[in-house]
Design an enzyme around this catalytic site. Structure first.
Site, PDB file in Angstrom:
ATOM      1  N   SER A 179       0.848  -1.188   0.000  1.00 55.87           N
ATOM      2  CA  SER A 179       0.000   0.000   0.000  1.00 55.87           C
ATOM      3  C   SER A 179       0.882   1.235   0.000  1.00 55.87           C
ATOM      4  O   SER A 179       1.816   1.341   0.794  1.00 55.87           O
ATOM      5  CB  SER A 179      -0.880   0.002   1.248  1.00 55.87           C
ATOM      6  OG  SER A 179      -1.322   1.323   1.507  1.00 55.87           O
ATOM      7  N   HIS A 192      -1.221  -1.575  -4.183  1.00 51.59           N
ATOM      8  CA  HIS A 192      -2.519  -1.450  -3.503  1.00 51.59           C
ATOM      9  C   HIS A 192      -2.796   0.040  -3.286  1.00 51.59           C
ATOM     10  O   HIS A 192      -2.039   0.731  -2.603  1.00 51.59           O
ATOM     11  CB  HIS A 192      -2.413  -2.207  -2.178  1.00 51.59           C
ATOM     12  CG  HIS A 192      -3.626  -2.191  -1.315  1.00 51.59           C
ATOM     13  ND1 HIS A 192      -4.636  -3.121  -1.422  1.00 51.59           N
ATOM     14  CD2 HIS A 192      -3.983  -1.373  -0.298  1.00 51.59           C
ATOM     15  CE1 HIS A 192      -5.562  -2.888  -0.495  1.00 51.59           C
ATOM     16  NE2 HIS A 192      -5.198  -1.814   0.194  1.00 51.59           N
ATOM     17  N   ASP A 220      -5.326   2.886  -1.830  1.00 54.84           N
ATOM     18  CA  ASP A 220      -6.386   3.061  -0.834  1.00 54.84           C
ATOM     19  C   ASP A 220      -7.192   4.322  -1.126  1.00 54.84           C
ATOM     20  O   ASP A 220      -6.722   5.435  -0.899  1.00 54.84           O
ATOM     21  CB  ASP A 220      -5.777   3.149   0.564  1.00 54.84           C
ATOM     22  CG  ASP A 220      -5.186   1.827   1.006  1.00 54.84           C
ATOM     23  OD1 ASP A 220      -5.957   0.849   1.113  1.00 54.84           O
ATOM     24  OD2 ASP A 220      -3.959   1.758   1.221  1.00 54.84           O
ATOM     25  N   MET A 271     -10.182   6.681  -0.120  1.00 56.00           N
ATOM     26  CA  MET A 271     -11.002   7.001   1.067  1.00 56.00           C
ATOM     27  C   MET A 271     -11.746   8.310   0.837  1.00 56.00           C
ATOM     28  O   MET A 271     -11.187   9.250   0.280  1.00 56.00           O
ATOM     29  CB  MET A 271     -10.108   7.162   2.299  1.00 56.00           C
ATOM     30  CG  MET A 271      -9.209   5.970   2.572  1.00 56.00           C
ATOM     31  SD  MET A 271      -8.347   6.181   4.127  1.00 56.00           S
ATOM     32  CE  MET A 271      -7.164   4.824   4.042  1.00 56.00           C
ATOM     33  N   HIS A 300      -8.440  -0.507  -3.445  1.00 50.95           N
ATOM     34  CA  HIS A 300      -9.212  -0.777  -2.228  1.00 50.95           C
ATOM     35  C   HIS A 300     -10.103   0.431  -1.968  1.00 50.95           C
ATOM     36  O   HIS A 300      -9.629   1.475  -1.517  1.00 50.95           O
ATOM     37  CB  HIS A 300      -8.235  -1.027  -1.066  1.00 50.95           C
ATOM     38  CG  HIS A 300      -8.909  -1.295   0.246  1.00 50.95           C
ATOM     39  ND1 HIS A 300      -8.225  -1.295   1.444  1.00 50.95           N
ATOM     40  CD2 HIS A 300     -10.198  -1.587   0.556  1.00 50.95           C
ATOM     41  CE1 HIS A 300      -9.069  -1.562   2.436  1.00 50.95           C
ATOM     42  NE2 HIS A 300     -10.271  -1.736   1.921  1.00 50.95           N
ATOM     43  N   MET A 311     -12.569   2.420   0.041  1.00 50.70           N
ATOM     44  CA  MET A 311     -13.174   2.637   1.363  1.00 50.70           C
ATOM     45  C   MET A 311     -14.068   3.862   1.235  1.00 50.70           C
ATOM     46  O   MET A 311     -13.777   4.941   1.750  1.00 50.70           O
ATOM     47  CB  MET A 311     -12.073   2.830   2.409  1.00 50.70           C
ATOM     48  CG  MET A 311     -11.367   1.529   2.760  1.00 50.70           C
ATOM     49  SD  MET A 311      -9.762   1.787   3.525  1.00 50.70           S
ATOM     50  CE  MET A 311      -8.757   1.994   2.056  1.00 50.70           C
ATOM     51  N   MET A 366      -9.995  -7.153   6.593  1.00 52.62           N
ATOM     52  CA  MET A 366      -9.231  -6.074   7.233  1.00 52.62           C
ATOM     53  C   MET A 366      -8.736  -6.556   8.588  1.00 52.62           C
ATOM     54  O   MET A 366      -9.512  -7.069   9.398  1.00 52.62           O
ATOM     55  CB  MET A 366     -10.106  -4.834   7.413  1.00 52.62           C
ATOM     56  CG  MET A 366     -10.469  -4.107   6.123  1.00 52.62           C
ATOM     57  SD  MET A 366      -9.042  -3.616   5.128  1.00 52.62           S
ATOM     58  CE  MET A 366      -8.196  -2.495   6.259  1.00 52.62           C
ATOM     59  N   ASP A 397      -5.112  -7.026   5.204  1.00 52.77           N
ATOM     60  CA  ASP A 397      -4.670  -5.634   5.080  1.00 52.77           C
ATOM     61  C   ASP A 397      -4.744  -4.971   6.448  1.00 52.77           C
ATOM     62  O   ASP A 397      -5.826  -4.894   7.047  1.00 52.77           O
ATOM     63  CB  ASP A 397      -5.596  -4.920   4.068  1.00 52.77           C
ATOM     64  CG  ASP A 397      -5.240  -3.451   3.852  1.00 52.77           C
ATOM     65  OD1 ASP A 397      -4.210  -2.987   4.369  1.00 52.77           O
ATOM     66  OD2 ASP A 397      -6.020  -2.776   3.138  1.00 52.77           O
TER      67      ASP A 397
HETATM   68  C1  DX5 Z   1      -5.917   1.049   5.918  1.00 51.17           C
HETATM   69  C2  DX5 Z   1      -5.527   0.701   4.506  1.00 51.17           C
HETATM   70  C3  DX5 Z   1      -4.282  -0.061   4.408  1.00 51.17           C
HETATM   71  C4  DX5 Z   1      -3.063   0.635   4.981  1.00 51.17           C
HETATM   72  C5  DX5 Z   1      -2.197  -0.427   5.550  1.00 51.17           C
HETATM   73  O1  DX5 Z   1      -7.251   1.370   6.005  1.00 51.17           O
HETATM   74  O2  DX5 Z   1      -6.540  -0.065   3.878  1.00 51.17           O
HETATM   75  O3  DX5 Z   1      -4.041  -0.529   3.090  1.00 51.17           O
HETATM   76  O4  DX5 Z   1      -2.328   1.372   4.067  1.00 51.17           O
HETATM   77  O5  DX5 Z   1      -1.139   0.162   6.210  1.00 51.17           O
HETATM   78  P1  DX5 Z   1      -0.255  -0.639   7.263  1.00 51.17           P
HETATM   79  O6  DX5 Z   1       0.386  -1.776   6.529  1.00 51.17           O
HETATM   80  O7  DX5 Z   1       0.707   0.377   7.733  1.00 51.17           O
HETATM   81  O8  DX5 Z   1      -1.187  -1.122   8.348  1.00 51.17           O
HETATM   82 ZN    ZN Z   2      -6.021  -1.024   1.980  1.00 57.13          ZN
END
Ligand code: DX5
Ligand code: ZN
Length: 221
Positions: A8, A31, A33, A35, A64, A66, A135, A173
């Protein structure tokens, strides 16, 4: 069992993603993210950014999402050329329709579950999916601690996938590191997101390779 590391970039330099992606040539996918400050209390980027990343790399993109109202927005990421698009089941009104749409657009369809969301009510959806993401932190931020409480669900999900057959990937994740990856492999995960573990390492690509080697060894046990 194939093992995949999908770093990520959340904790990398978001202003220069092409350079960050170039630092992890050994990654199986990147990956990303997304949001929206509604589904999770944090805001990152959306489709225009993913389109720019797509134009700048041949690496597989693992998106991903969110975000709220995910049924409305997810197909755009498949249209943009993402190899895999993950929607949260908690945000989808019509997950079967959505998964079919994603596949029809040429993407792998994936369903994500927050730590406290059970897998059992969704067992009948597995045939519509190419990956399940569990998660292992509450979604929203990188750098949180791994939640061991998810491990029993990971084992139950692995059992459901094995009973179902086919080649559905099982991704974890959140808090994945050299300290936590083995227990995830032992519980049945095969695809690993790691954010801070990779990008806080002095040599991110060496960390990707090391995580993979650790996971492969654990899978052979
Ligand atoms: C959190 C994200 C993850 C995040 C993971 O909501 O979906 O992908 O980047 O980061 P680490 O590996 O630092 O927990
Ligand atoms: Zn993620």
């Amino acid at each position: 069992m194939g093992i995949r590391i999908t770093p990520s970039i959340l904790n990398a330099n978001l202003a220069d993603l092409s350079a960050e992606i170039a630092r992890i040539p050994s990654a199986d996918a990147v990956h990303l993210d997304v949001m929206d400050n509604r589904f999770v209390p944090n805001l990152t980027f959306g489709l225009p950014m993913v389109e720019s990343v797509r134009a700048g790399t041949d690496k597989a993109l693992d998106i991903h999402l969110m975000i709220a109202e995910v049924d409305r927005w997810a197909p755009g990421y498949a249209e943009a050329g993402a190899e895999s698009v993950t929607f949260h089941i908690e945000a989808s009104d019509a997950p079967v329709k959505l998964a079919r749409e994603l596949r029809a657009l040429g993407a792998r369809a994936a369903m994500a579950l927050r730590p406290a969301t059970p897998i059992e009510p969704y067992a009948d959806l597995l045939g519509e999916l190419d990956m399940v993401l569990l998660m292992t932190v509450e979604p929203g931020f990188g750098g949180q601690s791994f939640l061991d409480v998810v491990l029993p669900k990971l084992r139950r999900t692995r059992a459901l996938l094995d009973a179902h057959g086919g080649d559905i990937w099982l991704q974890v994740d959140g808090g994945i590191s050299p300290q936590t990856i083995e227990r995830c492999v032992e519980a049945g995960a095969d695809t690993f997101v790691a954010g801070s573990a990779v990008f806080s390492a002095e040599d991110p690509d060496a960390m990707v390779r090391s995580l993979k080697a650790t996971a492969v060894r654990a899978a052979e046990r």
